[in-house]
Design an enzyme around this catalytic site. Structure first.
Site, PDB file in Angstrom:
ATOM      1  CD  GLU A   1      46.331  22.193  51.420  1.00  9.29           C
ATOM      2  OE1 GLU A   1      46.876  21.514  52.541  1.00  9.29           O
ATOM      3  OE2 GLU A   1      46.822  23.281  51.214  1.00  9.29           O
TER       4      GLU A   1
ATOM      5  CB  CYS B   1      52.304  24.513  49.444  1.00 11.57           C
ATOM      6  SG  CYS B   1      51.981  22.529  49.160  1.00 11.57           S
TER       7      CYS B   1
END
Length: 141
Positions: A48, A76
């Site tokens: 990401e 996360c």
């Protein structure tokens, strides 16, 4: 999501945790990435994070509010911080994180709601879990 899974398979082949990410704008891919934590020896090189960095570079701006992030595993906390800071307003992910407890899952939902981030989940869930389980089972041998 299919393209994000393709990125996860690339990570798998390079002995990285098989997570892939793709960012789109107007239904066109503007960036894609896979985990490079081992290769780059940096804990921040999640799929990401790399996809966001590449999208910002391509669009020549740091605000990505018109973009959608597709990722093969629930982001996360670190990646959520980057998603919030870059103003991404939609996340589509394949599988829930296997390691988040109930409190952490509620925190994820709270953060998304507070920042008005639309979330769609469980897209290609089984395929994402399958490659992750295969990767970690091979690591434990």
């Amino acid at each position: 999501m299919r393209k994000a899974l393709d990125q996860a398979y690339l990570a798998y082949k390079k002995d990285e945790v098989p997570i892939g990410a793709v960012i789109t704008k107007d239904n066109k891919i503007i960036s894609k990435a896979y985990n490079m934590v081992e290769r780059k020896r940096q804990g921040t090189k999640h799929a990401e994070m790399i996809a966001i960095e590449r999208a910002c570079k391509k669009l020549k701006k740091w605000r990505l509010q018109e973009c959608t992030l597709y990722v093969t595993l629930q982001p996360c906390e670190m990646c959520m911080g980057a998603i919030i800071q870059s103003r991404i307003k939609k996340i589509v992910y394949a599988a829930d994180s296997l390691y988040l407890n109930e409190q952490e899952k509620k925190f994820f939902e709270y953060v998304c709601k507070k920042n008005k981030i639309e979330v769609k989940k469980n897209i290609y869930e089984e395929e994402s879990k399958k490659i992750l389980k295969k990767f970690f089972s091979q690591k434990r041998k």
